[in-house]
Scaffold this motif. Sequence first.
Motif, PDB file in Angstrom:
ATOM      1  N   VAL A 107       0.848  -1.208   0.000  1.00 29.36           N
ATOM      2  CA  VAL A 107       0.000   0.000   0.000  1.00 29.36           C
ATOM      3  C   VAL A 107       0.877   1.248   0.000  1.00 29.36           C
ATOM      4  CG1 VAL A 107      -1.661   1.360   1.342  1.00 29.36           C
ATOM      5  CG2 VAL A 107      -1.994  -1.107   1.067  1.00 29.36           C
ATOM      6  N   ASP A 108       1.932   1.253   0.796  1.00 31.40           N
ATOM      7  CA  ASP A 108       2.840   2.407   0.850  1.00 31.40           C
ATOM      8  C   ASP A 108       3.518   2.640  -0.500  1.00 31.40           C
ATOM      9  OD1 ASP A 108       2.164   2.783   3.500  1.00 31.40           O
ATOM     10  OD2 ASP A 108       4.035   1.934   4.284  1.00 31.40           O
ATOM     11  N   ALA A 109       3.893   1.557  -1.185  1.00 35.24           N
ATOM     12  CA  ALA A 109       4.538   1.688  -2.503  1.00 35.24           C
ATOM     13  C   ALA A 109       3.562   2.276  -3.520  1.00 35.24           C
ATOM     14  CB  ALA A 109       5.054   0.332  -2.979  1.00 35.24           C
ATOM     15  N   ALA A 110       2.310   1.836  -3.498  1.00 36.71           N
ATOM     16  CA  ALA A 110       1.307   2.371  -4.423  1.00 36.71           C
ATOM     17  C   ALA A 110       1.023   3.840  -4.121  1.00 36.71           C
ATOM     18  CB  ALA A 110       0.019   1.549  -4.342  1.00 36.71           C
ATOM     19  N   THR A 111       0.897   4.173  -2.859  1.00 41.77           N
ATOM     20  CA  THR A 111       0.649   5.563  -2.459  1.00 41.77           C
ATOM     21  C   THR A 111       1.825   6.456  -2.850  1.00 41.77           C
ATOM     22  OG1 THR A 111      -0.728   4.806  -0.628  1.00 41.77           O
ATOM     23  CG2 THR A 111       0.084   7.051  -0.500  1.00 41.77           C
ATOM     24  N   ALA A 112       3.042   5.966  -2.664  1.00 40.81           N
ATOM     25  CA  ALA A 112       4.238   6.739  -3.043  1.00 40.81           C
ATOM     26  C   ALA A 112       4.296   6.935  -4.551  1.00 40.81           C
ATOM     27  CB  ALA A 112       5.501   6.044  -2.547  1.00 40.81           C
ATOM     28  N   ALA A 113       3.951   5.904  -5.319  1.00 45.53           N
ATOM     29  CA  ALA A 113       3.954   6.034  -6.787  1.00 45.53           C
ATOM     30  C   ALA A 113       2.990   7.134  -7.221  1.00 45.53           C
ATOM     31  CB  ALA A 113       3.571   4.713  -7.434  1.00 45.53           C
ATOM     32  N   LEU A 114       1.818   7.148  -6.633  1.00 51.41           N
ATOM     33  CA  LEU A 114       0.831   8.180  -6.964  1.00 51.41           C
ATOM     34  C   LEU A 114       1.351   9.556  -6.566  1.00 51.41           C
ATOM     35  CD1 LEU A 114      -2.057   8.849  -7.937  1.00 51.41           C
ATOM     36  CD2 LEU A 114      -2.832   8.413  -5.610  1.00 51.41           C
ATOM     37  N   ARG A 115       1.821   9.685  -5.360  1.00 54.89           N
ATOM     38  CA  ARG A 115       2.307  10.975  -4.850  1.00 54.89           C
ATOM     39  C   ARG A 115       3.495  11.484  -5.660  1.00 54.89           C
ATOM     40  NH1 ARG A 115       3.340   9.407   0.082  1.00 54.89           N
ATOM     41  NH2 ARG A 115       5.512   8.934  -0.400  1.00 54.89           N
ATOM     42  N   ASN A 116       4.402  10.593  -6.055  1.00 58.75           N
ATOM     43  CA  ASN A 116       5.609  10.997  -6.782  1.00 58.75           C
ATOM     44  C   ASN A 116       5.327  11.436  -8.215  1.00 58.75           C
ATOM     45  OD1 ASN A 116       7.161  10.515  -4.522  1.00 58.75           O
ATOM     46  ND2 ASN A 116       7.699   8.448  -5.147  1.00 58.75           N
ATOM     47  N   CYS A 117       4.169  11.126  -8.739  1.00 61.66           N
ATOM     48  CA  CYS A 117       3.808  11.514 -10.111  1.00 61.66           C
ATOM     49  C   CYS A 117       3.146  12.886 -10.176  1.00 61.66           C
ATOM     50  CB  CYS A 117       2.836  10.502 -10.705  1.00 61.66           C
ATOM     51  SG  CYS A 117       3.653   9.205 -11.618  1.00 61.66           S
ATOM     52  N   LEU A 118       2.796  13.418  -9.038  1.00 58.96           N
ATOM     53  CA  LEU A 118       2.005  14.646  -9.020  1.00 58.96           C
ATOM     54  C   LEU A 118       2.883  15.875  -8.899  1.00 58.96           C
ATOM     55  CD1 LEU A 118      -0.833  13.415  -6.679  1.00 58.96           C
ATOM     56  CD2 LEU A 118      -0.778  13.409  -9.171  1.00 58.96           C
ATOM     57  N   PRO A 119       2.439  17.017  -9.375  1.00 55.30           N
ATOM     58  CA  PRO A 119       1.140  17.228 -10.006  1.00 55.30           C
ATOM     59  C   PRO A 119       1.147  16.778 -11.468  1.00 55.30           C
ATOM     60  CG  PRO A 119       2.327  19.285  -9.963  1.00 55.30           C
ATOM     61  CD  PRO A 119       3.195  18.265  -9.248  1.00 55.30           C
ATOM     62  N   LEU A 120       0.002  16.323 -11.919  1.00 54.29           N
ATOM     63  CA  LEU A 120      -0.175  16.010 -13.333  1.00 54.29           C
ATOM     64  C   LEU A 120      -0.596  17.273 -14.059  1.00 54.29           C
ATOM     65  CD1 LEU A 120      -2.091  12.613 -13.148  1.00 54.29           C
ATOM     66  CD2 LEU A 120       0.336  12.988 -13.597  1.00 54.29           C
ATOM     67  N   SER A 121      -0.395  17.299 -15.344  1.00 52.79           N
ATOM     68  CA  SER A 121      -0.804  18.436 -16.160  1.00 52.79           C
ATOM     69  C   SER A 121      -2.001  18.009 -16.999  1.00 52.79           C
ATOM     70  CB  SER A 121       0.359  18.860 -17.062  1.00 52.79           C
ATOM     71  OG  SER A 121      -0.040  19.902 -17.913  1.00 52.79           O
TER      72      SER A 121
END
Length: 129
Positions: free
Chosen positions: A85-99
């Motif tokens: 769960v932490d890895a998935a949350t980090a992947a999402l957070r590290n991609c932001l902000p999106l354009s």
Amino acid sequence: MRTTAGFSAIIGTLLAMPFAANAAPLNTMEEVGAALQACWTPPANSGNATVTLSFSFKRDGTLIGPPKPTAIKVGGDDKARQVYVDAATAALRNCLPLSFSPTLAQGMPGKVFTLQFNSPKDNAKAIQQ
């Protein structure tokens, strides 16, 4: 002198890295899902695991609140599940902000999205609710 050279090397590396703000605007939810999946690296030895996160975007490509795990299928103990769960949350957070393109951004606020993070990585699914 070594400190200055090291600092210059770090700055050069940072300038060469792609940042979401400089990326072409995303036009569809499929593009959003692909962009987020590009940031995903499953934890080592996670087998055939899945976690689904639920979240909402602001028009500026950031999240409204933290993502919430809505389904977790990970073998092992609570610690193994939390690592995934932490890895998935980090992947999402590290991609932001999106354009987002103006058209896509207009429809973002108030909608809940889910994204499934799978191991192996090539089984990803993005779902808009």
